[in-house]
Design a protein around this motif. Structure first.
Motif, PDB file in Angstrom:
ATOM      1  N   ASN A 191       0.869  -1.446  -0.171  1.00 53.34           N
ATOM      2  CA  ASN A 191      -0.074   0.066   0.022  1.00 53.34           C
ATOM      3  C   ASN A 191       0.757   1.302   0.094  1.00 53.34           C
ATOM      4  OD1 ASN A 191      -2.340  -1.446   0.122  1.00 53.34           O
ATOM      5  ND2 ASN A 191      -3.141  -0.518   2.115  1.00 53.34           N
ATOM      6  N   ALA A 192       2.123   1.204   0.963  1.00 54.78           N
ATOM      7  CA  ALA A 192       2.765   2.376   1.114  1.00 54.78           C
ATOM      8  C   ALA A 192       3.547   2.762  -0.434  1.00 54.78           C
ATOM      9  CB  ALA A 192       3.793   2.154   2.081  1.00 54.78           C
ATOM     10  N   LEU A 193       3.658   1.869  -0.978  1.00 60.87           N
ATOM     11  CA  LEU A 193       4.374   2.128  -2.483  1.00 60.87           C
ATOM     12  C   LEU A 193       3.496   2.411  -3.335  1.00 60.87           C
ATOM     13  CD1 LEU A 193       7.166  -0.962  -2.638  1.00 60.87           C
ATOM     14  CD2 LEU A 193       7.335   1.348  -1.794  1.00 60.87           C
ATOM     15  N   LYS A 194       2.208   1.913  -3.443  1.00 64.04           N
ATOM     16  CA  LYS A 194       1.049   2.284  -4.550  1.00 64.04           C
ATOM     17  C   LYS A 194       0.733   3.833  -4.187  1.00 64.04           C
ATOM     18  CE  LYS A 194      -0.939  -2.428  -4.958  1.00 64.04           C
ATOM     19  NZ  LYS A 194      -2.001  -2.988  -4.319  1.00 64.04           N
ATOM     20  N   THR A 195       0.761   4.052  -3.139  1.00 60.65           N
ATOM     21  CA  THR A 195       0.415   5.536  -2.782  1.00 60.65           C
ATOM     22  C   THR A 195       1.508   6.550  -2.657  1.00 60.65           C
ATOM     23  OG1 THR A 195       0.492   5.255  -0.645  1.00 60.65           O
ATOM     24  CG2 THR A 195      -1.578   4.481  -1.262  1.00 60.65           C
ATOM     25  N   PHE A 196       2.551   6.323  -3.310  1.00 62.68           N
ATOM     26  CA  PHE A 196       3.754   7.125  -3.318  1.00 62.68           C
ATOM     27  C   PHE A 196       4.568   6.923  -4.629  1.00 62.68           C
ATOM     28  CE2 PHE A 196       7.969   8.862  -2.407  1.00 62.68           C
ATOM     29  CZ  PHE A 196       7.497  10.194  -1.977  1.00 62.68           C
ATOM     30  N   LYS A 197       4.764   8.357  -5.177  1.00 56.29           N
ATOM     31  CA  LYS A 197       6.018   8.371  -5.907  1.00 56.29           C
ATOM     32  C   LYS A 197       6.618   9.642  -5.804  1.00 56.29           C
ATOM     33  CE  LYS A 197       3.677   9.087 -10.523  1.00 56.29           C
ATOM     34  NZ  LYS A 197       3.600   8.447 -11.717  1.00 56.29           N
ATOM     35  N   PRO A 198       7.828   9.990  -6.148  1.00 58.57           N
ATOM     36  CA  PRO A 198       8.431  11.212  -5.766  1.00 58.57           C
ATOM     37  C   PRO A 198       7.719  12.350  -6.377  1.00 58.57           C
ATOM     38  CG  PRO A 198      10.229   9.860  -6.370  1.00 58.57           C
ATOM     39  CD  PRO A 198       8.927   9.018  -6.573  1.00 58.57           C
ATOM     40  N   GLU A 199       7.179  12.113  -7.763  1.00 61.33           N
ATOM     41  CA  GLU A 199       6.340  13.037  -8.571  1.00 61.33           C
ATOM     42  C   GLU A 199       5.359  13.940  -7.907  1.00 61.33           C
ATOM     43  OE1 GLU A 199       7.423  10.236  -9.607  1.00 61.33           O
ATOM     44  OE2 GLU A 199       8.414  10.157 -11.415  1.00 61.33           O
ATOM     45  N   ILE A 200       4.664  13.125  -6.615  1.00 62.31           N
ATOM     46  CA  ILE A 200       3.664  13.658  -6.000  1.00 62.31           C
ATOM     47  C   ILE A 200       3.928  14.586  -4.945  1.00 62.31           C
ATOM     48  CG2 ILE A 200       2.151  11.785  -6.919  1.00 62.31           C
ATOM     49  CD1 ILE A 200       2.120  10.784  -4.148  1.00 62.31           C
ATOM     50  N   ILE A 233      -3.558  13.896  -7.525  1.00 58.93           N
ATOM     51  CA  ILE A 233      -2.616  12.781  -6.947  1.00 58.93           C
ATOM     52  C   ILE A 233      -3.140  11.429  -7.668  1.00 58.93           C
ATOM     53  CG2 ILE A 233      -1.791  11.650  -5.015  1.00 58.93           C
ATOM     54  CD1 ILE A 233      -2.051  14.390  -3.452  1.00 58.93           C
ATOM     55  N   ALA A 234      -4.417  11.090  -7.403  1.00 56.51           N
ATOM     56  CA  ALA A 234      -4.853  10.033  -7.741  1.00 56.51           C
ATOM     57  C   ALA A 234      -4.495   9.594  -9.241  1.00 56.51           C
ATOM     58  CB  ALA A 234      -6.463   9.883  -7.556  1.00 56.51           C
ATOM     59  N   ASN A 272     -10.036   7.565  -9.950  1.00 56.91           N
ATOM     60  CA  ASN A 272     -10.388   8.784  -9.287  1.00 56.91           C
ATOM     61  C   ASN A 272      -9.703   8.443  -7.777  1.00 56.91           C
ATOM     62  OD1 ASN A 272     -12.094   7.072  -7.646  1.00 56.91           O
ATOM     63  ND2 ASN A 272     -13.835   7.494  -9.076  1.00 56.91           N
ATOM     64  N   TYR A 273     -10.196   9.302  -7.001  1.00 58.10           N
ATOM     65  CA  TYR A 273      -9.446   9.359  -5.705  1.00 58.10           C
ATOM     66  C   TYR A 273     -10.056   8.111  -4.684  1.00 58.10           C
ATOM     67  CZ  TYR A 273      -7.585  10.446  -1.094  1.00 58.10           C
ATOM     68  OH  TYR A 273      -7.163  10.311   0.149  1.00 58.10           O
ATOM     69  N   ILE A 274     -11.172   7.719  -5.185  1.00 57.16           N
ATOM     70  CA  ILE A 274     -11.940   6.757  -4.019  1.00 57.16           C
ATOM     71  C   ILE A 274     -10.871   5.291  -3.826  1.00 57.16           C
ATOM     72  CG2 ILE A 274     -13.799   5.104  -3.760  1.00 57.16           C
ATOM     73  CD1 ILE A 274     -15.327   7.088  -5.085  1.00 57.16           C
ATOM     74  N   PRO A 275     -10.221   4.604  -4.863  1.00 59.33           N
ATOM     75  CA  PRO A 275      -9.364   3.691  -4.581  1.00 59.33           C
ATOM     76  C   PRO A 275      -8.052   4.140  -4.091  1.00 59.33           C
ATOM     77  CG  PRO A 275      -9.464   4.143  -7.014  1.00 59.33           C
ATOM     78  CD  PRO A 275     -10.541   4.822  -6.251  1.00 59.33           C
ATOM     79  N   LEU A 276      -7.580   5.433  -4.426  1.00 57.19           N
ATOM     80  CA  LEU A 276      -6.396   5.608  -3.589  1.00 57.19           C
ATOM     81  C   LEU A 276      -6.776   5.963  -2.152  1.00 57.19           C
ATOM     82  CD1 LEU A 276      -3.552   6.699  -3.240  1.00 57.19           C
ATOM     83  CD2 LEU A 276      -4.282   8.750  -4.268  1.00 57.19           C
TER      84      LEU A 276
END
Ligand code: ZN
Length: 564
Positions: free
Chosen positions: A118-127, A206-207, A214-218
């Motif tokens: 989860n932590a990796l799916k919700t982050f990348k440096p671009e955001i 961000i999503a 959209n933002y829901i799954p994120l």
């Protein structure tokens, strides 16, 4: 050792980083699963040490916000926290791409790997920039709400200081208090709309950036929902609508007749009994003593736990100068110590600290064996099962705290929990509509909110308040701004806790055994699995709410509320 002897030492980030990356190198270059597990263990020891220092600093800062040493330390952790988080992300990546992943999974809790994913799916440096913008907007909301200076009957008050007036026995005072409170929101309507609109837009961006529709799954991933989705939640909301809303409406009717009113106006809803709310009949020291006896009588495990808390000074209960508001429970892994923080104010809330927060603390005390920092506490909705169930499991001792107010306390406790469920799911439903349609205008959002209120909380009668009638009550609900989709958690846990209540009331001999079992599990399992291990029915099953609602109703009708 007592809490104030626990040693705090600020870690030096550069030293930690070197050590962390060295261990990570060893981890990546391990030749077999056994070697890799040994590095995993060392990395966790390092992480537990860091977490302990950050937690100690935050506890001590909250106990005395005027202590200059911990004020500086608090700033340090605010600034360095993201850097430590970034190291953890590198660790997660290394774990998930390890060729010995299966070996690790044999030894460590499955939830660790799910949370890492989860932590990796919700982050990348671009955001990063977008995340900073999101944080800024959330802070702006809290700052705006905290800036309220409401003139009322010769005094000037903040929004939360207005609360006692909105519950005043005098109906006219309540009404004027609500109007004064609302006038602040009226003045800031455009501002609040803009903050929320910007939040919805930035979260949607961000999503998209992370590849979601959209933002829901994120939002679900950020909340660490490990084993249920938006469809299951929608089904659960329907169950609440079908079974709980009708009972809640009956309870509001009873409340109106207790107050000699034909119908509750919006400013009557928070005023429950003409004779006032139930209050504890003991001093803070006496309450701790009663709690000690209570936990010894409940079970050997809870008795040992509470002695540990008292002996090590792990309860900071009373308000004092410089102390932060509110209450919480946290955990210091290095000292295997839960910590309970609160501000006693001679309301029923004081007893709830000794049951609810103690429920959290007991769970994490039982989970001392878990040596992965992510898994000491479970995810939010599961955490609240332990705390809310403890509130019910300690019912047989409530007469020692509340004396003549015991029936009133139990009636208020249960009816408040029933009344909360429809409101809680309406907050959730609203956010699903908002994030599924991010281009709605602020006015369209208000229309949706009012429509959902008419569905879930139809007793809300705003005929005397045009502003609330157009759908603006949610401005008060901080979670909607700060932590999307975090709210239904309390309702999911509440429905589970009511099952423990029912089993205890029916003298099911396995009630406490099952409760203890899930305290021992801690965060090593996900919500649906914890519920299963507790021998409870999952809130996502159609049998769940019907299995409790009749008993709850019978209990509430067994008390003559006209005498309270
Ligand atoms: Zn809680």
């Amino acid at each position: 050792m007592k809490f104030n002897e626990y040693v705090y030492q600020r870690p030096d980030y550069d030293t930690v980083k070197t050590e962390y990356l060295d261990l990570l190198d060893g981890f990546k270059n391990s030749v077999d699963g056994a070697e890799q597990r040994a590095f995993f263990k060392k990395i966790n020891q390092l992480r537990l040490k860091i977490e302990s220092m950050s937690t100690l600093s935050s506890i001590r800062h909250s106990i005395n916000t005027q202590d200059p040493f911990y004020e500086t330390e608090n700033e340090y952790w605010d600034n360095q926290g993201p850097l430590y988080a970034e190291l953890n992300n590198q660790f997660y990546q290394a774990v998930l791409s390890s060729e010995f992943l299966e070996d690790l999974k044999d030894v460590y809790p499955i939830t660790f790997f799910q949370l890492a994913e989860n932590a990796l799916k919700t982050f990348k440096p671009e955001i990063i920039e977008l995340l900073q913008e999101e944080n800024k907007l959330v802070s702006e909301y809290y700052k705006l709400m905290a800036s309220a200076q409401i003139e009322f009957d010769g005094g000037v008050y903040t929004l939360s200081q207005m609360t006692p007036f909105t519950q005043n026995p005098n109906r006219d005072t309540r009404k004027r208090a609500f109007e004064a409170r609302t006038s602040f929101l009226v003045q800031n309507e455009a501002n609040l709309d803009k903050i929320y609109d910007d939040l919805v837009k930035v979260r949607t961006k961000i999503a998209h950036e992370l590849g979601f529709e959209n933002y829901i799954p994120l939002g679900y991933l950020r909340m660490n929902r490990l084993d249920y989705d938006a469809k299951m939640v929608a089904f659960y909301r329907e169950q609440v609508l079908e079974y709980v809303v009708p009972l809640a409406q009956k309870l509001y009717k009873k409340q109106a007749s207790r107050l000699d009113l034909d119908k509750l106006a919006y400013y009557d809803i928070n005023f429950d009994f003409k004779s006032g709310n139930p209050t504890p009949k003991a001093s803070p020291e006496e309450m701790v003593q009663i709690a000690k006896e209570m936990y010894h009588e409940l079970s050997p495990e809870t008795g040992e736990f509470f002695d540990f808390m008292v002996e090590h000074d792990l309860l900071d209960l009373e308000s004092k100068k410089g102390k932060q508001g509110g209450g919480y429970c946290t955990y210091i892994p290095e000292y295997s110590s839960p910590f309970i923080f609160s501000n006693f104010n001679a309301t029923a809330g004081d007893v709830e600290v000794l049951t609810h927060e103690a429920g959290h603390a007991f769970q994490v005390y039982q989970s001392r064996w878990v040596d992965v920092p992510e898994c000491a506490f479970p995810t939010y909705e599961s955490c609240e099962i332990h705390s809310m169930s403890m509130e019910y499991l300690t019912w047989p001792w409530m007469d020692r705290f509340f004396k003549e107010d015991t029936d009133k306390f139990k009636y208020a406790h249960m009816s408040d929990n029933v009344k909360f469920l429809p409101y809680g799911v309406s907050v959730d439903h609203f956010q699903h509509e908002v994030y599924a349609n991010p281009n709605m205008t602020p006015d369209e959002r208000k229309v949706i909110w009012r429509k959902l209120e008419k569905m879930y909380v139809p007793h809300k009668d705003y005929t005397e308040n045009e502003f609330l009638d157009k759908g603006t009550f949610w401005y008060n609900q901080g979670h909607i701004f700060s932590t999307p989709f975090y709210y239904i958690d309390y309702t999911l846990a509440g429905v589970c806790a009511m099952q423990f209540w029912k089993r205890a009331a029916q003298n099911d001999p396995n009630t406490f055994k099952d409760y203890l079992k899930i305290c021992n599990i801690g965060g090593t399992k996900s919500f649906v699995n914890i519920v299963k291990d507790a021998n409870l029915i999952s809130p996502f099953e159609k049998e769940c709410i019907p299995s409790i609602i009749k008993d709850v109703e019978e209990f509430l009708y067994s008390i003559d509320d006209t005498k309270l």
